[in-house]
Write a protein that holds these residues in place. Sequence first.
Motif, PDB file in Angstrom:
ATOM      1  N   ILE A  90       0.867  -1.168   0.000  1.00 42.09           N
ATOM      2  CA  ILE A  90       0.000   0.000   0.000  1.00 42.09           C
ATOM      3  C   ILE A  90       0.911   1.227   0.000  1.00 42.09           C
ATOM      4  O   ILE A  90       1.659   1.448   0.949  1.00 42.09           O
ATOM      5  CB  ILE A  90      -0.891   0.023   1.261  1.00 42.09           C
ATOM      6  CG1 ILE A  90      -1.781  -1.199   1.308  1.00 42.09           C
ATOM      7  CG2 ILE A  90      -1.707   1.302   1.317  1.00 42.09           C
ATOM      8  CD1 ILE A  90      -2.518  -1.370   2.615  1.00 42.09           C
ATOM      9  N   LYS A  91       0.853   1.988  -1.054  1.00 42.54           N
ATOM     10  CA  LYS A  91       1.602   3.238  -1.114  1.00 42.54           C
ATOM     11  C   LYS A  91       0.998   4.098  -2.214  1.00 42.54           C
ATOM     12  O   LYS A  91       0.432   3.590  -3.177  1.00 42.54           O
ATOM     13  CB  LYS A  91       3.086   2.996  -1.338  1.00 42.54           C
ATOM     14  CG  LYS A  91       3.448   2.266  -2.600  1.00 42.54           C
ATOM     15  CD  LYS A  91       4.942   2.028  -2.656  1.00 42.54           C
ATOM     16  CE  LYS A  91       5.260   1.156  -3.848  1.00 42.54           C
ATOM     17  NZ  LYS A  91       6.665   0.829  -3.910  1.00 42.54           N
ATOM     18  N   ILE A 160      -4.701   7.415   1.765  1.00 40.52           N
ATOM     19  CA  ILE A 160      -3.473   6.684   2.063  1.00 40.52           C
ATOM     20  C   ILE A 160      -2.592   7.614   2.887  1.00 40.52           C
ATOM     21  O   ILE A 160      -2.164   8.666   2.402  1.00 40.52           O
ATOM     22  CB  ILE A 160      -2.744   6.230   0.781  1.00 40.52           C
ATOM     23  CG1 ILE A 160      -3.644   5.306  -0.033  1.00 40.52           C
ATOM     24  CG2 ILE A 160      -1.439   5.535   1.125  1.00 40.52           C
ATOM     25  CD1 ILE A 160      -3.065   4.870  -1.360  1.00 40.52           C
ATOM     26  N   VAL A 161      -2.357   7.231   4.153  1.00 36.27           N
ATOM     27  CA  VAL A 161      -1.571   8.054   5.074  1.00 36.27           C
ATOM     28  C   VAL A 161      -0.489   7.195   5.721  1.00 36.27           C
ATOM     29  O   VAL A 161      -0.552   5.961   5.681  1.00 36.27           O
ATOM     30  CB  VAL A 161      -2.461   8.683   6.170  1.00 36.27           C
ATOM     31  CG1 VAL A 161      -3.430   9.671   5.577  1.00 36.27           C
ATOM     32  CG2 VAL A 161      -3.197   7.617   6.948  1.00 36.27           C
ATOM     33  N   GLN A 162       0.477   7.847   6.332  1.00 36.31           N
ATOM     34  CA  GLN A 162       1.532   7.124   7.040  1.00 36.31           C
ATOM     35  C   GLN A 162       1.165   7.002   8.507  1.00 36.31           C
ATOM     36  O   GLN A 162       0.688   7.955   9.118  1.00 36.31           O
ATOM     37  CB  GLN A 162       2.879   7.834   6.900  1.00 36.31           C
ATOM     38  CG  GLN A 162       3.483   7.677   5.529  1.00 36.31           C
ATOM     39  CD  GLN A 162       4.846   8.327   5.430  1.00 36.31           C
ATOM     40  OE1 GLN A 162       5.038   9.422   5.908  1.00 36.31           O
ATOM     41  NE2 GLN A 162       5.784   7.639   4.807  1.00 36.31           N
ATOM     42  N   ASP A 163       1.415   5.808   9.090  1.00 32.97           N
ATOM     43  CA  ASP A 163       1.166   5.613  10.512  1.00 32.97           C
ATOM     44  C   ASP A 163       2.389   6.067  11.305  1.00 32.97           C
ATOM     45  O   ASP A 163       3.337   6.618  10.753  1.00 32.97           O
ATOM     46  CB  ASP A 163       0.792   4.157  10.814  1.00 32.97           C
ATOM     47  CG  ASP A 163       1.913   3.177  10.519  1.00 32.97           C
ATOM     48  OD1 ASP A 163       3.000   3.612  10.115  1.00 32.97           O
ATOM     49  OD2 ASP A 163       1.695   1.968  10.688  1.00 32.97           O
ATOM     50  N   ALA A 164       2.383   5.819  12.619  1.00 30.44           N
ATOM     51  CA  ALA A 164       3.469   6.266  13.486  1.00 30.44           C
ATOM     52  C   ALA A 164       4.798   5.606  13.132  1.00 30.44           C
ATOM     53  O   ALA A 164       5.861   6.177  13.363  1.00 30.44           O
ATOM     54  CB  ALA A 164       3.125   5.981  14.937  1.00 30.44           C
ATOM     55  N   ALA A 165       4.758   4.419  12.568  1.00 29.31           N
ATOM     56  CA  ALA A 165       5.990   3.708  12.200  1.00 29.31           C
ATOM     57  C   ALA A 165       6.481   4.115  10.812  1.00 29.31           C
ATOM     58  O   ALA A 165       7.515   3.640  10.359  1.00 29.31           O
ATOM     59  CB  ALA A 165       5.755   2.199  12.245  1.00 29.31           C
ATOM     60  N   TRP A 168       2.735   3.014   5.126  1.00 29.82           N
ATOM     61  CA  TRP A 168       1.537   3.531   4.477  1.00 29.82           C
ATOM     62  C   TRP A 168       0.354   2.641   4.819  1.00 29.82           C
ATOM     63  O   TRP A 168       0.445   1.418   4.729  1.00 29.82           O
ATOM     64  CB  TRP A 168       1.725   3.584   2.965  1.00 29.82           C
ATOM     65  CG  TRP A 168       2.718   4.612   2.516  1.00 29.82           C
ATOM     66  CD1 TRP A 168       3.989   4.387   2.120  1.00 29.82           C
ATOM     67  CD2 TRP A 168       2.520   6.013   2.422  1.00 29.82           C
ATOM     68  NE1 TRP A 168       4.611   5.562   1.784  1.00 29.82           N
ATOM     69  CE2 TRP A 168       3.718   6.590   1.963  1.00 29.82           C
ATOM     70  CE3 TRP A 168       1.445   6.855   2.694  1.00 29.82           C
ATOM     71  CZ2 TRP A 168       3.867   7.957   1.767  1.00 29.82           C
ATOM     72  CZ3 TRP A 168       1.591   8.222   2.490  1.00 29.82           C
ATOM     73  CH2 TRP A 168       2.794   8.755   2.033  1.00 29.82           C
ATOM     74  N   ILE A 169      -0.749   3.259   5.217  1.00 28.77           N
ATOM     75  CA  ILE A 169      -1.982   2.520   5.518  1.00 28.77           C
ATOM     76  C   ILE A 169      -3.158   3.224   4.857  1.00 28.77           C
ATOM     77  O   ILE A 169      -3.079   4.403   4.519  1.00 28.77           O
ATOM     78  CB  ILE A 169      -2.236   2.418   7.047  1.00 28.77           C
ATOM     79  CG1 ILE A 169      -2.353   3.814   7.676  1.00 28.77           C
ATOM     80  CG2 ILE A 169      -1.170   1.595   7.727  1.00 28.77           C
ATOM     81  CD1 ILE A 169      -2.857   3.799   9.095  1.00 28.77           C
ATOM     82  N   GLU A 170      -4.241   2.468   4.649  1.00 22.15           N
ATOM     83  CA  GLU A 170      -5.464   3.044   4.083  1.00 22.15           C
ATOM     84  C   GLU A 170      -6.408   3.399   5.215  1.00 22.15           C
ATOM     85  O   GLU A 170      -6.477   2.690   6.218  1.00 22.15           O
ATOM     86  CB  GLU A 170      -6.142   2.045   3.151  1.00 22.15           C
ATOM     87  CG  GLU A 170      -5.368   1.780   1.895  1.00 22.15           C
ATOM     88  CD  GLU A 170      -6.073   0.794   0.972  1.00 22.15           C
ATOM     89  OE1 GLU A 170      -5.646   0.706  -0.176  1.00 22.15           O
ATOM     90  OE2 GLU A 170      -7.040   0.128   1.401  1.00 22.15           O
TER      91      GLU A 170
END
Length: 190
Positions: A90-91, A160-165, A168-170
């Motif tokens: 996912i990116k 599509i955003v970036q999590d704390a780590a 990329w997540i939806e």
Amino acid sequence: MTPMTRPLYFLTLVAPLLLVGCGWGGQSEVQQWMSETRQAMKPNAPPVPEPKQFAPQVYESRSLLDPFDSQKITIAVARQQQSRASASAIKPDLDRRREVLEGFSLDQIRMVGMLNQAGTNVALVETSGGTHMVRVGNYVGQNFGLVTRITESEVQLKEIVQDAAGEWIERPAKLELQEGPASAQQGRRR
């Protein structure tokens, strides 16, 4: 000798004699007290308990995988890399041409209506720059929001955003229909 130094001279001769005299008298009393105390004191130590008998256990798991085996660690690392590889699938597509509505955050975009053109729903959204038509497959918002569904009351997006780590997540988002000209509410996220 001057009259001022006489008392000092006398004091330097007498002081050592006084100190020697004080030290000799109390030693016999102290020695007697110590011997009486030693005789009166009897140590009271509890007996040491017998040590517990150790019953050896037979290790019956020799056929199982050793928890400290390097093979087990290798398997765990491989699984972790696989899960990261599937998550990193996912990116966002950074090479595609950006659309006009991607310059606005979802808070700056309002859904004001919906049209049906040739059997396909088209949303009318308003920004500070005017009114725009949005179809399924268009991108909206600054988080790579792909329009997945348009109904009479809302536009559903998949951002599509970036999590704390940093992966990329939806995440789902939506723009709800804003009714009436007095309503100045902004688009909402779910």
